[in-house]
Design a protein around this motif. Structure first.
Motif, PDB file in Angstrom:
ATOM      1  N   ASN A 117     -13.374  -1.308   5.740  1.00  0.00           N
ATOM      2  CA  ASN A 117     -14.574  -1.497   4.912  1.00  0.00           C
ATOM      3  C   ASN A 117     -14.307  -2.446   3.751  1.00  0.00           C
ATOM      4  O   ASN A 117     -15.168  -3.251   3.389  1.00  0.00           O
ATOM      5  CB  ASN A 117     -15.094  -0.151   4.404  1.00  0.00           C
ATOM      6  N   ASP A 118     -13.122  -2.345   3.176  1.00  0.00           N
ATOM      7  CA  ASP A 118     -12.775  -3.254   2.069  1.00  0.00           C
ATOM      8  C   ASP A 118     -12.692  -4.706   2.570  1.00  0.00           C
ATOM      9  O   ASP A 118     -13.077  -5.644   1.872  1.00  0.00           O
ATOM     10  CB  ASP A 118     -11.443  -2.833   1.420  1.00  0.00           C
ATOM     11  N   VAL A 171     -16.128  -6.140   2.671  1.00  0.00           N
ATOM     12  CA  VAL A 171     -16.625  -6.576   1.355  1.00  0.00           C
ATOM     13  C   VAL A 171     -16.195  -8.024   1.120  1.00  0.00           C
ATOM     14  O   VAL A 171     -17.004  -8.876   0.708  1.00  0.00           O
ATOM     15  CB  VAL A 171     -16.071  -5.652   0.235  1.00  0.00           C
ATOM     16  N   SER A 219     -10.023 -11.410  -4.691  1.00  0.00           N
ATOM     17  CA  SER A 219     -11.175 -12.295  -4.932  1.00  0.00           C
ATOM     18  C   SER A 219     -10.858 -13.328  -5.996  1.00  0.00           C
ATOM     19  O   SER A 219     -11.228 -14.511  -5.867  1.00  0.00           O
ATOM     20  CB  SER A 219     -12.389 -11.484  -5.394  1.00  0.00           C
ATOM     21  N   GLN A 248      -7.856  -4.022  -5.985  1.00  0.00           N
ATOM     22  CA  GLN A 248      -7.232  -4.946  -5.019  1.00  0.00           C
ATOM     23  C   GLN A 248      -8.259  -5.970  -4.521  1.00  0.00           C
ATOM     24  O   GLN A 248      -7.957  -7.156  -4.375  1.00  0.00           O
ATOM     25  CB  GLN A 248      -6.648  -4.155  -3.850  1.00  0.00           C
ATOM     26  N   ILE A 249      -9.484  -5.504  -4.273  1.00  0.00           N
ATOM     27  CA  ILE A 249     -10.543  -6.421  -3.825  1.00  0.00           C
ATOM     28  C   ILE A 249     -10.782  -7.484  -4.898  1.00  0.00           C
ATOM     29  O   ILE A 249     -10.896  -8.680  -4.590  1.00  0.00           O
ATOM     30  CB  ILE A 249     -11.843  -5.642  -3.501  1.00  0.00           C
ATOM     31  N   GLU A 250     -10.807  -7.056  -6.159  1.00  0.00           N
ATOM     32  CA  GLU A 250     -11.032  -8.019  -7.251  1.00  0.00           C
ATOM     33  C   GLU A 250      -9.825  -8.945  -7.431  1.00  0.00           C
ATOM     34  O   GLU A 250      -9.977 -10.139  -7.689  1.00  0.00           O
ATOM     35  CB  GLU A 250     -11.353  -7.289  -8.569  1.00  0.00           C
ATOM     36  N   VAL A 288      -6.274  -6.724   2.104  1.00  0.00           N
ATOM     37  CA  VAL A 288      -6.214  -5.277   1.859  1.00  0.00           C
ATOM     38  C   VAL A 288      -5.401  -4.659   2.997  1.00  0.00           C
ATOM     39  O   VAL A 288      -5.081  -5.347   3.977  1.00  0.00           O
ATOM     40  CB  VAL A 288      -7.625  -4.648   1.778  1.00  0.00           C
ATOM     41  N   TRP A 307       0.827  -1.215   0.000  1.00  0.00           N
ATOM     42  CA  TRP A 307       0.000   0.000   0.000  1.00  0.00           C
ATOM     43  C   TRP A 307       0.860   1.263   0.000  1.00  0.00           C
ATOM     44  O   TRP A 307       1.752   1.422   0.820  1.00  0.00           O
ATOM     45  CB  TRP A 307      -0.936  -0.005   1.210  1.00  0.00           C
ATOM     46  N   ALA A 309      -7.928  -0.548   5.898  1.00  0.00           N
ATOM     47  CA  ALA A 309      -9.052  -0.673   4.962  1.00  0.00           C
ATOM     48  C   ALA A 309     -10.123  -1.611   5.524  1.00  0.00           C
ATOM     49  O   ALA A 309     -10.425  -2.667   4.952  1.00  0.00           O
ATOM     50  CB  ALA A 309      -8.542  -1.156   3.612  1.00  0.00           C
ATOM     51  N   PRO A 312      -7.835   0.562  -4.691  1.00  0.00           N
ATOM     52  CA  PRO A 312      -8.490  -0.263  -3.660  1.00  0.00           C
ATOM     53  C   PRO A 312      -9.553  -1.192  -4.251  1.00  0.00           C
ATOM     54  O   PRO A 312      -9.665  -2.353  -3.832  1.00  0.00           O
ATOM     55  CB  PRO A 312      -9.095   0.784  -2.722  1.00  0.00           C
ATOM     56  N   GLU A 313     -10.318  -0.714  -5.226  1.00  0.00           N
ATOM     57  CA  GLU A 313     -11.360  -1.568  -5.833  1.00  0.00           C
ATOM     58  C   GLU A 313     -10.706  -2.726  -6.584  1.00  0.00           C
ATOM     59  O   GLU A 313     -11.155  -3.873  -6.495  1.00  0.00           O
ATOM     60  CB  GLU A 313     -12.244  -0.769  -6.808  1.00  0.00           C
TER      61      GLU A 313
END
Ligand code: PGA
Ligand code: ZN
Length: 410
Positions: free
Chosen positions: A287-288, A291, A266, A261-263, A281, A240, A285, A258-259
């Protein structure tokens, strides 16, 4: 009753200075603990030593040890409170978290010796225990290995279908060996280099490393997600970049928002049927993380740098369901008392515990007892090297007690 305390400077498995503390009860029962240390350290962890100087912790112990003489070595709360009188800072910056760690565990070990009881039984009132599943590091890079290795810190394996502790250990070791064979075949210049925790550290990109790990499991006849499962410690805080607000994968040569990274996390979780995903994350983070926890209810979405074994931070994470798994590293919290409070809070809220070593270790094996006593689902202890095997061997020794019935269920 504690009759003597001695501190000394020693060295950890990375060759760095650390401290060891001896606590003796009734003039003959020795508890001895050498403090470990991390390389990918969370922002809010206890500070290891005052001004990064182990010698300062030893001086402070020397000046204050009288306060502990005469205390009941099994009275963890009073020992903790005595430490807290000396250091009231939130992160043990005055005495060093390593001193809190070593002194509280050494006292407990000394009490266990005096009472002729294994340490895990001193720490828990339960009458039966289950083995945490060993989580082994088969391949890695990041902060634990040199340039050219994967950005991902650790690819892990867990024998989720094992019937007993020996089987679980042997399965992990066989997969580590098989990965080594594949690496040697693929690149004749591979030197058998390993990272700090015993996992192989080859020059590879992240996806190649994951492919090889999956292939090793399959070649041995295991079905991923059944007899064995893979896990990943992304240790994302090391990627990060706060200025860019992006995850920078220097070695692989890409960046993630950040979006993205979530994908990214996943797709790895899905493709390799991971049972375990740590710090997918970065450490702030929350909240991430929520998710991912919502998206993968059957995977241990675990916080390490995110939670730093801190009960207040865990409470915040629980409120927003940021994770369903929590790493327990006693030296992140400071004292053993702090860590047991964290474990209580996690167990009360169905956050599954993974007791863990640090990348810089000693040959001590107290964490094997702490993993049992805290009902941890997994024990994260690396793979080979004397300081890693010591923890696994202790689990095997403990199988001689009738109190431990079978393996933990995740
Ligand atoms: P550390 O790494 O001991 O270097 O912090 C272990 C981990 O990140 O889990
Ligand atoms: Zn980690």
């Amino acid at each position: 009753r504690i009759t003597s305390i001695t501190g000394r400077i020693l060295y950890n498995s990375r060759g760095s200075k650390t401290i060891e503390v001896d606590v003796i009860s009734d003039e003959k029962y020795l508890g001895r603990v050498c403090a470990p240390s991390g390389a990918s350290v969370g922002k809010h962890e206890a500070q290891s030593f005052p001004q990064d100087k182990p010698e300062k912790s030893i001086d402070i112990l020397q000046k204050n040890k009288k306060k502990f003489i005469g205390l009941d070595s099994s009275d963890l709360k009073t020992i903790h409170e005595t430490l807290r009188d000396i250091d009231q800072t939130p992160n043990y910056s005055k005495i060093g978290g390593s001193l809190a760690f070593a002194l509280t565990i050494a006292a407990t070990e000394s009490a266990a010796r005096a009472l002729e009881t294994p340490m895990f039984q001193i720490l828990s009132k339960d009458s039966t225990f289950r083995y945490p599943l060993p989580l082994g590091n088969i391949l890695g890079g990041g902060a634990h290995a040199g340039p050219g290795t994967p950005d991902i810190q650790e690819i892990l394996v867990c024998a989720t279908g094992s019937k007993n502790i020996q089987d679980a250990i042997e399965t992990n070791l066989s997969i580590h060996k098989e990965v080594g064979k594949i690496l040697a075949k693929r690149d004749p210049s591979f030197t058998n280099g390993r990272g700090d925790e015993g996992g192989w550290a080859p020059k590879l990109k992240n996806d190649e490393a994951l492919e090889i790990s999956a292939k090793a499991c399959e070649q041995l006849g295991f079905t991923l997600g059944k007899e064995v499962s893979l896990g990943v410690d992304f240790a994302s805080s090391t990627q990060w970049n706060e200025k860019k607000k992006k995850y920078v994968y220097n070695r692989a040569g890409f960046e993630n928002t950040p979006e993205e990274q979530i994908e990214f996390a996943s797709s790895i979780i899905k493709k390799y049927k991971l049972v375990y995903a740590e710090d997918a994350v970065h450490e702030e983070a929350f909240n991430d993380m929520s998710v991912l926890t919502k998206r993968f209810p059957r995977v241990l979405i675990t916080g390490d740098d995110l939670l730093v074994t801190n009960t207040q931070i865990l409470k915040k994470a629980i409120k927003i369901k940021a994770c369903n798994g929590a790493i327990l590293k006693v030296n992140q919290a400071g004292s053993l008392y702090d860590a047991l409070e964290f474990a209580k809070e996690a167990n009360k809220n169905n956050v599954r515990l993974i007791t863990s070593h640090r990348s810089g270790e000693s040959i001590d094996s107290h964490i094997s007892h702490i993993g049992l006593a805290t009902k941890s689902k997994m024990l994260k202890v690396g793979i080979i090297g004397g300081e890693r095997i010591a923890k696994l061997n202790e689990l095997v020794r403990l199988s001689e007690y009738d109190l431990i019935r079978g393996m933990a269920e995740i």
